[in-house]
Design a protein around this motif. Structure first.
Motif, PDB file in Angstrom:
ATOM      1  N   GLY A   1      92.075  70.474 -26.496  1.00 55.16           N
ATOM      2  CA  GLY A   1      93.508  69.722 -26.588  1.00 55.16           C
ATOM      3  C   GLY A   1      94.286  70.273 -25.429  1.00 55.16           C
ATOM      4  O   GLY A   1      94.119  70.913 -24.409  1.00 55.16           O
TER       5      GLY A   1
ATOM      6  N   GLY B   1      96.722  72.205 -25.156  1.00 55.18           N
ATOM      7  CA  GLY B   1      97.045  73.445 -24.992  1.00 55.18           C
ATOM      8  C   GLY B   1      95.983  74.063 -24.034  1.00 55.18           C
ATOM      9  O   GLY B   1      96.233  74.720 -22.997  1.00 55.18           O
ATOM     10  N   SER B   2      94.618  74.231 -24.506  1.00 53.55           N
ATOM     11  CA  SER B   2      93.524  74.777 -23.709  1.00 53.55           C
ATOM     12  C   SER B   2      93.575  73.959 -22.233  1.00 53.55           C
ATOM     13  O   SER B   2      93.388  74.825 -21.313  1.00 53.55           O
ATOM     14  CB  SER B   2      92.173  74.372 -24.256  1.00 53.55           C
ATOM     15  OG  SER B   2      91.914  75.049 -25.506  1.00 53.55           O
TER      16      SER B   2
ATOM     17  N   GLY C   1      91.286  66.466 -27.690  1.00 53.89           N
ATOM     18  CA  GLY C   1      92.190  66.808 -28.763  1.00 53.89           C
ATOM     19  C   GLY C   1      93.003  65.793 -29.398  1.00 53.89           C
ATOM     20  O   GLY C   1      92.541  64.584 -29.263  1.00 53.89           O
TER      21      GLY C   1
ATOM     22  N   ILE D   1      99.579  61.093 -29.554  1.00 53.49           N
ATOM     23  CA  ILE D   1     100.715  60.946 -28.830  1.00 53.49           C
ATOM     24  C   ILE D   1     101.436  59.733 -28.992  1.00 53.49           C
ATOM     25  O   ILE D   1     100.890  58.655 -28.781  1.00 53.49           O
ATOM     26  CB  ILE D   1     100.286  61.261 -27.555  1.00 53.49           C
ATOM     27  CG1 ILE D   1      99.671  62.564 -27.176  1.00 53.49           C
ATOM     28  CG2 ILE D   1     101.520  61.013 -26.602  1.00 53.49           C
ATOM     29  CD1 ILE D   1     100.681  63.648 -27.370  1.00 53.49           C
TER      30      ILE D   1
ATOM     31  N   LEU E   1      86.553  81.936 -36.362  1.00 51.89           N
ATOM     32  CA  LEU E   1      85.880  82.427 -35.287  1.00 51.89           C
ATOM     33  C   LEU E   1      85.568  83.807 -35.095  1.00 51.89           C
ATOM     34  O   LEU E   1      84.800  84.452 -34.289  1.00 51.89           O
ATOM     35  CB  LEU E   1      86.394  81.813 -33.968  1.00 51.89           C
ATOM     36  CG  LEU E   1      86.542  80.175 -34.018  1.00 51.89           C
ATOM     37  CD1 LEU E   1      87.242  79.842 -32.840  1.00 51.89           C
ATOM     38  CD2 LEU E   1      85.161  79.598 -33.737  1.00 51.89           C
TER      39      LEU E   1
HETATM   40  C1  LIG Z   1      99.502  62.435 -35.883  1.00 46.97           C
HETATM   41  C2  LIG Z   1     100.099  63.059 -34.790  1.00 46.97           C
HETATM   42  C3  LIG Z   1     101.107  62.565 -33.966  1.00 46.97           C
HETATM   43  C4  LIG Z   1     101.656  63.213 -33.004  1.00 46.97           C
HETATM   44  N1  LIG Z   1     102.712  62.497 -32.264  1.00 46.97           N
HETATM   45  C5  LIG Z   1     103.095  63.227 -31.288  1.00 46.97           C
HETATM   46  C6  LIG Z   1     103.858  62.613 -30.045  1.00 46.97           C
HETATM   47  O1  LIG Z   1     104.336  61.522 -30.418  1.00 46.97           O
HETATM   48  N2  LIG Z   1     104.383  63.245 -29.178  1.00 46.97           N
HETATM   49  C7  LIG Z   1     104.111  64.488 -29.085  1.00 46.97           C
HETATM   50  O2  LIG Z   1     104.325  65.003 -27.801  1.00 46.97           O
HETATM   51  N3  LIG Z   1     103.162  65.310 -29.980  1.00 46.97           N
HETATM   52  C8  LIG Z   1     102.663  64.704 -31.056  1.00 46.97           C
HETATM   53  N4  LIG Z   1     101.908  65.052 -31.648  1.00 46.97           N
HETATM   54  C9  LIG Z   1     101.594  66.336 -31.491  1.00 46.97           C
HETATM   55  C10 LIG Z   1     100.600  66.867 -30.284  1.00 46.97           C
HETATM   56  O3  LIG Z   1      99.487  65.921 -30.334  1.00 46.97           O
HETATM   57  C11 LIG Z   1      99.962  67.994 -30.795  1.00 46.97           C
HETATM   58  O4  LIG Z   1     100.826  69.078 -30.731  1.00 46.97           O
HETATM   59  C12 LIG Z   1      99.140  68.608 -29.274  1.00 46.97           C
HETATM   60  O5  LIG Z   1      98.194  67.560 -28.959  1.00 46.97           O
HETATM   61  C13 LIG Z   1      98.222  69.790 -29.789  1.00 46.97           C
HETATM   62  O6  LIG Z   1      97.535  70.312 -28.875  1.00 46.97           O
HETATM   63  P1  LIG Z   1      96.682  71.663 -29.058  1.00 46.97           P
HETATM   64  O7  LIG Z   1      95.838  71.840 -27.833  1.00 46.97           O
HETATM   65  O8  LIG Z   1      97.421  72.726 -29.599  1.00 46.97           O
HETATM   66  O9  LIG Z   1      95.480  71.139 -30.378  1.00 46.97           O
HETATM   67  P2  LIG Z   1      94.537  69.956 -30.452  1.00 46.97           P
HETATM   68  O10 LIG Z   1      94.876  68.587 -29.617  1.00 46.97           O
HETATM   69  O11 LIG Z   1      94.595  69.881 -31.752  1.00 46.97           O
HETATM   70  O12 LIG Z   1      93.231  70.539 -29.790  1.00 46.97           O
HETATM   71  C14 LIG Z   1      92.341  71.451 -30.451  1.00 46.97           C
HETATM   72  C15 LIG Z   1      91.105  71.005 -30.118  1.00 46.97           C
HETATM   73  O13 LIG Z   1      90.129  72.326 -30.663  1.00 46.97           O
HETATM   74  C16 LIG Z   1      88.883  71.743 -30.930  1.00 46.97           C
HETATM   75  N5  LIG Z   1      88.138  72.711 -31.763  1.00 46.97           N
HETATM   76  C17 LIG Z   1      88.513  73.562 -33.064  1.00 46.97           C
HETATM   77  N6  LIG Z   1      87.671  74.337 -33.552  1.00 46.97           N
HETATM   78  C18 LIG Z   1      86.715  74.063 -32.272  1.00 46.97           C
HETATM   79  C19 LIG Z   1      85.492  75.133 -32.312  1.00 46.97           C
HETATM   80  N7  LIG Z   1      85.184  75.865 -33.208  1.00 46.97           N
HETATM   81  N8  LIG Z   1      84.720  74.920 -31.308  1.00 46.97           N
HETATM   82  C20 LIG Z   1      85.040  73.808 -30.313  1.00 46.97           C
HETATM   83  N9  LIG Z   1      86.313  73.197 -30.266  1.00 46.97           N
HETATM   84  C21 LIG Z   1      87.167  73.194 -31.427  1.00 46.97           C
HETATM   85  C22 LIG Z   1      89.240  70.360 -31.916  1.00 46.97           C
HETATM   86  O14 LIG Z   1      88.199  69.402 -31.993  1.00 46.97           O
HETATM   87  C23 LIG Z   1      90.511  69.987 -30.847  1.00 46.97           C
HETATM   88  O15 LIG Z   1      90.049  68.841 -29.942  1.00 46.97           O
HETATM   89  C24 LIG Z   1     101.195  64.350 -32.949  1.00 46.97           C
HETATM   90  C25 LIG Z   1     100.188  64.882 -33.722  1.00 46.97           C
HETATM   91  C26 LIG Z   1      99.628  64.368 -34.522  1.00 46.97           C
HETATM   92  C27 LIG Z   1      98.641  65.024 -35.369  1.00 46.97           C
END
Ligand SMILES: Cc1cc2nc3c(=O)[nH]c(=O)nc-3n(C[C@H](O)[C@H](O)[C@H](O)COP(=O)(O)OP(=O)(O)OC[C@H]3O[C@@H](n4cnc5c(N)ncnc54)[C@H](O)[C@@H]3O)c2cc1C
Length: 540
Positions: A100, A102-103, A128, A144, A390
């Motif tokens: 995602g 974040g990473s 993500g 997004i 994990l």
């Molecule tokens: C429906 C929806 C609409 C949104 N709309 C907006 C918006 O309009 N504007 C905005 O700014 N934000 C929006 N957001 C929020 C934004 O998308 C998220 O906050 C952000 O993308 C999260 O990033 P992340 O890296 O924290 O997590 P994620 O993007 O969730 O990434 C985590 C990743 O870790 C992977 N993972 C998990 N466990 C494992 C494992 N054991 N091994 C390998 N991989 C693993 C998952 O498959 C995933 O790909 C929205 C979110 C959602 C759900």
């Protein structure tokens, strides 16, 4: 009582800490933090190691738009690089779990600082919530819909430029970036949320609620002190870790910033303290879906900061779709010999013999597992996944802080997303660039959402959700029509109860059986009917 105190405080914009001794100490601390923060930054970017850490570079500022890469082979080489042990770079400095934003952003900055990184993603594509997928010629985004602060020269834009080598561009939504539709049938009310400045935003609401001007101004006035309080927390993070712990554990942080005080006020209490007008209460908190926590659980800063970050320059959408974000960030990681590999589910985090330090990860691939080691293991897979799945349970149980957070932070509301494709042209259908937030009633969303979420699955199948979010990404992205002529895509998000779908949690996508398909399609059809009601031009 607390709410009243805050209302007085932000209206007069008087800092909370007013005793002269406390004020002096606050000043001394602020200077200390400022000096340490400044020294740290100077050392980092201009010190003797600075030439080896060109994390921020003018070369990465926005470049002229060079089009969207449409060659699937080239895109897949970046976004769908499948895991094999041979592709893992040697001498890794850090492994990231999940791809995602974040990473990816943390991995990218480490890569720019000369570290060799590996990002492991369980899904078949990276990104993500920023990933997109294509179905029958329609391209859909998943998480997004709009982002604020991406205007030229804005700090977040500069950050994104650095992460994407300056290649990612943003399309601005209209000045009206959100529309709230309240109620059904001929009594439905429409509220436009307008950007341009705080005043323009306020005035658009005051026009609709002329008797509530005072409440609206008090709401927007909270933004500045909240924003300032968060800024100081950011500064505290620049301190050496031990000093930061002292500042927090002795409560010194509360002399420097009102962060904790603001965080202790929930959205519902704050808004209910401003006005008794139910329509206005709803309109001030309509975007709770942006952060996924119901108004009786979320703290007021998250709502205020999200509203505020759209005021000046409005909202933006990544040109070329959300997957352009990982597409460009990953290329920056690859340039520094890092790798982002998909279909690489991390099964567990490996620990040293004393179980004190993470030393690697175990990756599942078919029936085999592979152990990969690095001095730093960073999980972007979410708090619960990391500590409940994990890490070995006894280790998680030993971490007091983790146990404390677990009791306080419950999972946020689950979402049900539906993706609809329509054949037709934008000229013909005239769909909006703005997002539409539909609420069936002006009752407290915490109550209406909970009564929907507390239904059994069978009950939910015959009830409309009390809220839906509707967006047409094909109208926001200026390259969409060229890439997908005569295709209109529509993304709908509503709340959902995880338990309704839990029985299929370990089954494989697309192979979940007839009952799953039937539940999904019944709920999807309800959402489609709601879309057609709001946008009758889509009915054939
Ligand atoms: C429906 C929806 C609409 C949104 N709309 C907006 C918006 O309009 N504007 C905005 O700014 N934000 C929006 N957001 C929020 C934004 O998308 C998220 O906050 C952000 O993308 C999260 O990033 P992340 O890296 O924290 O997590 P994620 O993007 O969730 O990434 C985590 C990743 O870790 C992977 N993972 C998990 N466990 C494992 C494992 N054991 N091994 C390998 N991989 C693993 C998952 O498959 C995933 O790909 C929205 C979110 C959602 C759900």
């Amino acid at each position: 009582m607390i709410v009243e105190k805050f209302l007085t405080a932000f209206v007069s914009e008087t800092p909370f800490s007013s005793g002269s001794g406390v004020a002096m100490l606050t000043g001394v601390l602020a200077v200390l933090i400022g000096v340490l923060g400044f020294r740290y930054l100077v050392k980092k970017y201009f010190g003797k190691d600075a030439s080896r850490t060109p994390i921020f570079s003018e070369k990465n500022l926005s470049k002229p738009f060079a089009g969207v890469e449409t060659d699937e082979k080239i895109r897949n080489a970046v976004l769908k690089q499948g895991f094999s042990i041979e592709k893992v770079p040697s001498d890794l400095d850090a492994i990231f779990i999940g791809s995602g934003i974040g990473s990816l952003s943390a991995a990218c900055f480490l890569a720019k600082a000369g570290k060799k990184v590996l990002v492991l993603e369980q899904h078949d594509r990276a990104g993500g919530c920023c990933h997109t997928f294509t179905e029958k010629g329609f391209e859909f985004d998943t998480g997004i819909h709009y982002v604020g602060n991406e205007g030229p020269g804005q700090p977040d834009r500069i950050l994104m430029d650095q992460l994407t080598g300056g290649r990612l561009h943003w399309d601005k939504l209209d000045d009206v970036y959100d529309v709230v539709k309240l109620g059904t049938g001929k009594d439905q009310k429409t509220f436009e949320i307008k950007s341009g400045s705080r005043q323009i935003w306020e005035n658009a609401l005051i026009e609709k609620f002329p008797d509530e001007a005072d409440a609206i101004r008090k709401f927007t006035a909270a933004y500045k002190p909240i924003h300032t309080s968060f800024f100081y927390v950011g500064m505290v993070k620049f301190l050496p870790y031990w000093l930061m712990k002292v500042v927090i554990s002795l409560g010194i942080i509360d002399w420097v910033t009102d962060y904790n005080k603001w965080n202790n006020i929930c959205v519902r209490d704050f808004i209910n303290g401003l006005t008794t007008n139910k329509d206005l209460r709803l309109v001030l908190q309509y975007l709770f879906g942006d952060y996924g926590t119901l108004p009786d659980k979320a703290s007021i800063p998250i709502l205020s900061l999200i509203h505020g970050h759209y005021w000046k320059n409005g909202a933006f959408y990544p040109r070329g779709g959300a997957s352009e974000i990982p597409f460009h960030v990953i290329q920056e990681i690859q340039k520094a010999d890092g790798a982002v590999l998909v279909r690489a589910k991390v099964q567990s985090i490996l620990l040293d013999a004393a179980e004190k330090k993470a030393i690697g990860v175990r990756v599942e691939k078919g029936s085999k597992t592979y152990d990969i080691h690095a001095p730093k293991i960073i999980s972007g897979a979410g708090f619960r996944n990391t500590f409940e799945k994990l890490l070995p349970k006894p280790v998680s149980m030993r971490l007091n802080r983790v146990q404390e957070v677990k009791t306080k932070v419950t999972p946020s509301a689950s979402a049900f997303q539906a993706f609809f494709g329509f054949n037709g042209s934008q000229e013909e259908l005239k769909l909006p660039k703005h997002n539409t937030w539909f609420y069936s009633t002006n009752e407290d969303p915490a109550i209406t959402m909970k009564s929907y979420l507390n239904m059994t699955r069978e009950e939910a199948l015959s009830a409309d959700p009390p809220f839906v979010f509707i967006a047409f990404p094909s109208t926001k992205d200026s390259t969409y029509v060229e890439r997908h002529p005569n295709k209109i895509c529509c993304t709908v998000v509503s709340v959902s109860n995880y338990d309704w779908f839990q029985e299929w949690s370990s089954s494989q996508a697309t192979k979940r059986g007839d009952e799953y398909e039937s539940v999904k399609n019944t709920m999807g059809q309800r959402l489609l009917d709601m879309v057609l009601d709001l946008f009758p031009q889509l009915q054939v």
